[in-house]
Motif scaffolding. Structure first.
Motif, mmCIF file in Angstrom:
data_model
loop_
_atom_site.group_PDB
_atom_site.id
_atom_site.type_symbol
_atom_site.label_atom_id
_atom_site.label_comp_id
_atom_site.label_asym_id
_atom_site.label_seq_id
_atom_site.Cartn_x
_atom_site.Cartn_y
_atom_site.Cartn_z
ATOM 1 N N VAL A 55 0.950 -1.167 -0.048
ATOM 2 C CA VAL A 55 -0.026 0.027 0.021
ATOM 3 C C VAL A 55 0.783 1.272 -0.050
ATOM 4 O O VAL A 55 2.226 1.221 0.299
ATOM 5 C CB VAL A 55 -1.154 -0.104 1.232
ATOM 6 N N ARG A 56 0.424 2.344 -0.535
ATOM 7 C CA ARG A 56 1.111 3.700 -0.462
ATOM 8 C C ARG A 56 0.205 4.610 0.077
ATOM 9 O O ARG A 56 -1.012 4.385 0.178
ATOM 10 C CB ARG A 56 1.756 4.038 -1.676
ATOM 11 N N LEU A 57 0.677 5.801 0.595
ATOM 12 C CA LEU A 57 -0.194 6.705 1.163
ATOM 13 C C LEU A 57 -0.874 7.629 -0.092
ATOM 14 O O LEU A 57 -0.400 7.664 -1.177
ATOM 15 C CB LEU A 57 0.786 7.913 2.062
ATOM 16 N N THR A 58 -2.075 7.846 0.174
ATOM 17 C CA THR A 58 -2.912 8.752 -0.721
ATOM 18 C C THR A 58 -2.287 10.210 -0.634
ATOM 19 O O THR A 58 -1.623 10.607 0.188
ATOM 20 C CB THR A 58 -4.449 8.771 -0.508
ATOM 21 N N PRO A 59 -2.775 11.166 -1.537
ATOM 22 C CA PRO A 59 -2.477 12.614 -1.188
ATOM 23 C C PRO A 59 -2.970 13.225 0.151
ATOM 24 O O PRO A 59 -2.003 13.774 0.723
ATOM 25 C CB PRO A 59 -3.117 13.394 -2.295
ATOM 26 N N ALA A 60 -4.048 12.398 0.393
ATOM 27 C CA ALA A 60 -4.568 13.011 1.885
ATOM 28 C C ALA A 60 -3.760 12.506 2.949
ATOM 29 O O ALA A 60 -3.269 13.049 3.931
ATOM 30 C CB ALA A 60 -5.967 12.525 1.925
ATOM 31 N N GLY A 61 -3.349 11.270 2.715
ATOM 32 C CA GLY A 61 -2.382 10.411 3.433
ATOM 33 C C GLY A 61 -0.998 11.253 3.677
ATOM 34 O O GLY A 61 -0.404 11.417 4.797
ATOM 35 N N ARG A 62 -0.555 11.635 2.573
ATOM 36 C CA ARG A 62 0.849 12.169 2.431
ATOM 37 C C ARG A 62 0.715 13.770 3.204
ATOM 38 O O ARG A 62 1.654 14.231 4.124
ATOM 39 C CB ARG A 62 1.330 12.625 1.240
ATOM 40 N N ARG A 63 -0.393 14.295 3.273
ATOM 41 C CA ARG A 63 -0.642 15.659 3.815
ATOM 42 C C ARG A 63 -0.902 15.344 5.350
ATOM 43 O O ARG A 63 -0.205 16.222 6.116
ATOM 44 C CB ARG A 63 -1.993 16.329 3.134
ATOM 45 N N LEU A 64 -1.343 14.502 5.702
ATOM 46 C CA LEU A 64 -1.656 14.139 7.184
ATOM 47 C C LEU A 64 -0.365 13.667 7.665
ATOM 48 O O LEU A 64 -0.094 14.264 8.887
ATOM 49 C CB LEU A 64 -2.588 13.262 7.419
ATOM 50 N N ALA A 65 0.588 13.255 6.874
ATOM 51 C CA ALA A 65 1.790 12.776 7.343
ATOM 52 C C ALA A 65 2.688 13.943 7.764
ATOM 53 O O ALA A 65 3.403 14.112 8.608
ATOM 54 C CB ALA A 65 2.435 11.925 6.469
ATOM 55 N N GLU A 66 2.780 15.223 6.803
ATOM 56 C CA GLU A 66 3.266 16.234 6.951
ATOM 57 C C GLU A 66 2.808 16.936 8.074
ATOM 58 O O GLU A 66 3.522 17.589 8.985
ATOM 59 C CB GLU A 66 2.844 17.168 5.705
ATOM 60 N N HIS A 67 1.448 16.920 8.363
ATOM 61 C CA HIS A 67 0.904 17.488 9.631
ATOM 62 C C HIS A 67 1.551 16.663 10.675
ATOM 63 O O HIS A 67 1.823 17.349 11.980
ATOM 64 C CB HIS A 67 -0.461 17.522 9.750
ATOM 65 N N ALA A 68 1.839 15.418 10.959
ATOM 66 C CA ALA A 68 2.198 14.578 11.922
ATOM 67 C C ALA A 68 3.468 15.149 12.494
ATOM 68 O O ALA A 68 3.933 14.950 13.431
ATOM 69 C CB ALA A 68 2.071 13.143 11.428
ATOM 70 N N VAL A 69 4.410 15.461 11.479
ATOM 71 C CA VAL A 69 5.729 15.985 11.720
ATOM 72 C C VAL A 69 5.657 17.260 12.762
ATOM 73 O O VAL A 69 6.309 17.050 13.625
ATOM 74 C CB VAL A 69 6.702 16.369 10.553
ATOM 75 N N THR A 70 4.672 18.161 12.254
ATOM 76 C CA THR A 70 4.566 19.290 13.244
ATOM 77 C C THR A 70 3.998 18.877 14.578
ATOM 78 O O THR A 70 4.428 19.397 15.662
ATOM 79 C CB THR A 70 3.820 20.339 12.528
ATOM 80 N N ILE A 71 2.803 18.240 14.635
ATOM 81 C CA ILE A 71 2.007 17.790 15.648
ATOM 82 C C ILE A 71 3.012 17.095 16.671
ATOM 83 O O ILE A 71 2.928 17.125 17.767
ATOM 84 C CB ILE A 71 0.833 16.974 15.415
ATOM 85 N N LEU A 72 3.624 15.831 16.279
ATOM 86 C CA LEU A 72 4.518 15.278 16.999
ATOM 87 C C LEU A 72 5.812 15.909 17.673
ATOM 88 O O LEU A 72 5.982 15.886 18.732
ATOM 89 C CB LEU A 72 5.213 13.829 16.116
ATOM 90 N N ALA A 73 6.122 16.871 16.816
ATOM 91 C CA ALA A 73 7.280 17.698 17.216
ATOM 92 C C ALA A 73 6.966 18.765 18.521
ATOM 93 O O ALA A 73 7.466 18.900 19.308
ATOM 94 C CB ALA A 73 7.853 18.607 16.105
ATOM 95 N N ALA A 74 5.611 19.183 18.325
ATOM 96 C CA ALA A 74 4.871 20.040 19.349
ATOM 97 C C ALA A 74 4.856 19.144 20.634
ATOM 98 O O ALA A 74 4.995 19.638 21.645
ATOM 99 C CB ALA A 74 3.819 20.422 18.723
ATOM 100 N N VAL A 75 4.294 18.027 20.461
ATOM 101 C CA VAL A 75 4.059 17.070 21.616
ATOM 102 C C VAL A 75 5.293 16.838 22.503
ATOM 103 O O VAL A 75 5.304 17.007 23.669
ATOM 104 C CB VAL A 75 3.476 15.616 21.160
ATOM 105 N N GLU A 76 6.320 16.771 21.824
ATOM 106 C CA GLU A 76 7.768 16.493 22.233
ATOM 107 C C GLU A 76 8.344 17.597 22.809
ATOM 108 O O GLU A 76 8.787 17.704 24.230
ATOM 109 C CB GLU A 76 8.891 16.022 21.266
ATOM 110 N N THR A 77 7.981 18.684 22.166
ATOM 111 C CA THR A 77 8.349 20.019 23.110
ATOM 112 C C THR A 77 7.698 20.431 24.191
ATOM 113 O O THR A 77 8.023 20.753 25.122
ATOM 114 C CB THR A 77 8.279 21.359 21.908
#
Length: 295
Positions: A55-77
């Motif tokens: 399987v591969r990420l859809t465009p929506a999946g890739r977009r959410l993965a981009e958001h995940a980078v910011t969200i997870l970084a904020a949680v760690e901070t």
């Protein structure tokens, strides 16, 4: 959305297969698939699509993965910022009575400006009942309150009280009436039974102490006047309007004589009050540490 599911999606975008994600995170392929399916329902979008035998990420999946980078970084901070070993950073909202602000909180403002510039104190002057109400409404983080040894104040079980300092109080009287007045607290109150007493206009603690002493003495002054300021209490005393409880250590104006109260003594007790479970927040823990060290 749970951060764990976002982490799985982000790892899938990086590693390219659910098997690789499962191996990297110590779980199973089935768990990865189930959790990403739940994430898709939460997001309301298709996140994966077939790609050969994988399987591969859809465009929506890739977009959410981009958001995940910011969200997870904020949680760690946020996690690092809240860790007890981290240098405290944040605004501590406080409320308390005037003496506690001057004696206990203002020195911390000056200290933190040099030692912990990331910690900011916001202070409002309030009597105990007002400060506790603000704390209960979560509008402040710390309340500076007081009661008297002869009239302990009840406290809600959801709050935690930390004892700080105490101060002896006496009875302020017109200087020309102080001659010959001595003995224990009950004798002093008996001597001024015909005089009016000046109470606190915003707090009943003084009246509670007077009620205890007059009940023990069998008689005593009754509260007729009320004032919010100790300076005004002294002015009323000099004007001959009554007598009032005043702190022993406080310098008094001309015309006021402080008669000691002992056996039983009258002692104001100050406390820092917080909501239970908040003590480990680093900025608040720092403030409490300094307040208790200065007791």
């Amino acid at each position: 959305m749970e951060t764990r599911r976002l982490q799985l999606l982000l790892e899938l975008s990086r590693l390219g297969s659910m098997r690789a994600v499962a191996d990297a995170l110590g779980t199973t392929t089935s768990t990865v698939s189930q959790q990403i399916a739940v994430l898709a329902r939460e997001a309301g979008a298709q996140l994966l699509e077939p790609h050969g035998r994988r399987v591969r990420l859809t465009p929506a999946g890739r977009r959410l993965a981009e958001h995940a980078v910011t969200i997870l970084a904020a949680v760690e901070t946020a996690r690092a910022d809240l860790h007890p070993s981290t240098d405290p950073v944040g605004t501590v909202r406080t409320a308390g009575f005037a003496t506690a602000i001057s004696r206990s909180l203002l020195p911390l403002v000056l200290e933190f400006a040099d030692s912990h510039p990331g910690v900011r104190l916001i202070t409002h002057e309030h009597e105990p009942a007002e400060a506790v109400a603000l704390l209960g409404a979560d509008e402040i983080d710390l309340a500076m309150v007081y009661d008297y040894n002869l009239a302990p104040a009840p406290l809600d079980a959801s709050l935690e009280s930390i004892p700080l300092w105490t101060a002896r109080w006496g009875l302020g009287v017109p200087e020309h009436l102080a001659a010959g007045v001595s003995g224990n607290s009950l004798a002093v109150f008996e001597a001024f039974r015909e005089h009016d007493l000046i109470g606190n206009s915003r707090n009943r603690a003084d009246e509670d102490v007077v009620r205890v002493l007059t009940s023990m003495a069998g008689a005593g002054p009754a509260v007729r006047h009320k004032a919010d300021s100790l300076d005004l209490v002294e002015e009323l005393i000099v004007a001959g309007l009554g007598v009032g409880l005043l702190p022993v250590e406080r310098p008094h104006r001309a015309g006021v004589r402080l008669v000691p109260l002992a056996e039983p003594e009258v002692r104001l007790r100050s406390y820092a009050v917080i909501r239970r479970g908040r003590r480990t927040w680093p900025p608040l823990a720092l403030v409490l540490d300094r307040l208790t060290a200065a007791r």
